[in-house]
Motif scaffolding. Sequence first.
Motif, PDB file in Angstrom:
ATOM      1  N   UNK A 288       0.842  -1.209   0.000  1.00  0.00           N
ATOM      2  CA  UNK A 288       0.000   0.000   0.000  1.00  0.00           C
ATOM      3  C   UNK A 288       0.875   1.257   0.000  1.00  0.00           C
ATOM      4  N   UNK A 289       1.935   1.191   0.767  1.00  0.00           N
ATOM      5  CA  UNK A 289       2.866   2.340   0.833  1.00  0.00           C
ATOM      6  C   UNK A 289       3.546   2.550  -0.527  1.00  0.00           C
ATOM      7  N   UNK A 290       3.922   1.448  -1.189  1.00  0.00           N
ATOM      8  CA  UNK A 290       4.518   1.561  -2.529  1.00  0.00           C
ATOM      9  C   UNK A 290       3.518   2.159  -3.521  1.00  0.00           C
ATOM     10  N   UNK A 291       2.258   1.806  -3.334  1.00  0.00           N
ATOM     11  CA  UNK A 291       1.207   2.264  -4.246  1.00  0.00           C
ATOM     12  C   UNK A 291       0.901   3.744  -4.050  1.00  0.00           C
ATOM     13  N   UNK A 292       0.987   4.223  -2.817  1.00  0.00           N
ATOM     14  CA  UNK A 292       0.599   5.624  -2.534  1.00  0.00           C
ATOM     15  C   UNK A 292       1.706   6.356  -1.773  1.00  0.00           C
ATOM     16  N   UNK A 293       2.902   6.410  -2.362  1.00  0.00           N
ATOM     17  CA  UNK A 293       4.030   6.999  -1.622  1.00  0.00           C
ATOM     18  C   UNK A 293       3.815   8.465  -1.270  1.00  0.00           C
ATOM     19  N   UNK A 294       2.979   9.166  -2.038  1.00  0.00           N
ATOM     20  CA  UNK A 294       2.758  10.588  -1.729  1.00  0.00           C
ATOM     21  C   UNK A 294       1.826  10.768  -0.543  1.00  0.00           C
ATOM     22  N   UNK A 295       1.006   9.758  -0.294  1.00  0.00           N
ATOM     23  CA  UNK A 295       0.020   9.905   0.787  1.00  0.00           C
ATOM     24  C   UNK A 295       0.464   9.248   2.088  1.00  0.00           C
ATOM     25  N   UNK A 296       1.226   8.177   1.978  1.00  0.00           N
ATOM     26  CA  UNK A 296       1.615   7.456   3.203  1.00  0.00           C
ATOM     27  C   UNK A 296       3.090   7.714   3.488  1.00  0.00           C
ATOM     28  N   UNK A 297       3.356   8.467   4.544  1.00  0.00           N
ATOM     29  CA  UNK A 297       4.751   8.732   4.899  1.00  0.00           C
ATOM     30  C   UNK A 297       5.369   7.482   5.518  1.00  0.00           C
ATOM     31  N   UNK A 298       6.679   7.423   5.453  1.00  0.00           N
ATOM     32  CA  UNK A 298       7.364   6.206   5.919  1.00  0.00           C
ATOM     33  C   UNK A 298       7.173   5.973   7.414  1.00  0.00           C
TER      34      UNK A 298
END
Length: 510
Positions: A288-298
Amino acid sequence: NKTLRLVLGDQLNSNHSWFKAADNSVTYVMMEIRSETDYASHHIQKVVGIFSAMRSFSKALELNKHQVIYMYLNDEDNLQSFEKNIQSLIAKDNFTHFEYQLPDEFRVDVVLKELCKSIEISSSVIDSEHFFTSRNELEHFFEGKKTFVMENFYRMLRKKHDVLMEGNQPLTGKWNYDSENRKKLPKNHKPTPPLVFSNDVSIVLEEIHTTDIKTIGNIDAVNFVWPINREQSLQLLDFFLVECLQLFGSFQDAMTPNEWSLYHSRLSFSMNLKMISPQEVIEKAIHEWHKRPDEIEFNQLEGFVRQIIGWREYMRGIYWLKMPEYASMNFFNNKEKLPDWFWTGDTKMNCLKDAINQSLNFAYAHHIQRLMITGNFALLAGIHPDEIDAWYLGIYIDAIEWVEITNTRGMSQFADGGIVGTKPYVSSASYIDKMSHYCGTCFYRKEIKTGEKACPFNSLYWNFYDKNEDKLAKNPRIGMMYNVWRKMKPEAKVALLEQAEYYLKKINEL
Ligand code: FAD
Ligand code: DLZ
Ligand code: SF4
């Protein structure tokens, strides 16, 4: 050749190698039994949730052509314990071999080992194929070490399982984002409403009500909110990934009245029953993080991964390393009884009222409520760890002993003297106010330490340090608190201790 295989109520793992292909010579047995419903006063939602999930799992096995014996709670031939039912089945149906999966609870492990010695047929045990680590992996990792630092175990597991790594280094160069994950909820922030299910569990509930099983808490039998099978567990996971992951880390420690789960996943029940695996939860979160890198911060992702591959595996390892001694540890030699209002929520302390009432209504409280509201109060009030363990083991839908006792006795009560934590998690009102919106509308005043309306956390906090000075003053992480305490004016100290004593005497009326 006839094999009998036992599936426990917290072993609902449809991906287990046992279930790859149906085999006519194998029969599975699952049982609803009093030995399990009666070892604690469980929340009614916990018993109903586990039975519903067990029933749904057994139906799914049958659909896949497996042979299943399902013993319902009120079946006449149900002898109400694992060992008696299995002995009886072996005698009745001429099984020639018995198998079980490694249980997660020490008590059940002993029962099943004894059972295997007592039966005349051969037996074997297989892994439950759920965790990242084996039972003794933590023991081996910390061999020869005096302390058991979770962070080190977590880093080893990240490397070993190649989770968020770039070669031998953590992706982004940093292992720990905890310092970014301590935000209060902004005043006008409306959290995303949680996904709840509307399962009709009235039949199971009626069956439990025909017995004298003692339960606690409330339930809506036609709108049961918890997932009761793998499909619903996966739906809850998807909901978390789409709606909550992006704020999980930021508000991990936040609390606010009448919002019972905020950005938490509520996946502990599904994972502890093994309806979903920690591996798939983590893989999907990373995806999910790979899919939405702009929305989900590390930091949001790392905070979540740390709880599962870090804390969850670590607690399991500590459990197997330290049981059975762990269950009777009482570092502070605490002796008091839990106040009555822990069972009713009837207290004027707003933070406790909210945390306890939501626990009674949903069989759930999020981590920081368990640790810094109920757990914090119980430790400050000097409650016996047995009392506290019994409460936590009963009230939460996800409470299975291996993860309940390590969190309660260890992390929350420091009754293990510092195996799990480096210092006790206690606080006065200022921390609670910093992380929540409870104090503003409380009967008590957060800024007052003594006298009428003083917040009980304030005096109990100093009373705790004073009373336990011999055990804590040498702890380098706490020494500073003792400097503050020692520098306080004697009259101020006396007033604080008297206030604490007064509150402890009338604890049931707080
Ligand atoms: P999230 O906040 O969404 O976290 C994701 C997952 O990480 C959880 O589902 C859980 O599997 C794992 N996790 C997070 N924190 C911990 C932790 N400290 N230890 C182990 N796993 C963790 N957890 C239980 O599963 N069963 C218990 O009986 C239990 N008792 C607890 C008692 C006390 C006093 C405390 C302080 C904590 C307890 N916890 C227990 C740990 C934690 O509070 C719960 O796992 C968490 O609140 C479950 O909600 P969630 O699924 O929304 O978690
Ligand atoms: C918690 C629980 C309850 C309430 N009831 C049952 C049950 O009737 N049958 C069963 O197999 N398991 C139940 N459980 C979960 C067990 O307590 C759990 O399997 C053990 O603690 C082993 O980890
Ligand atoms: Fe809790 Fe004290 Fe704040 Fe009231 S004032 S909500 S009791 S911390």
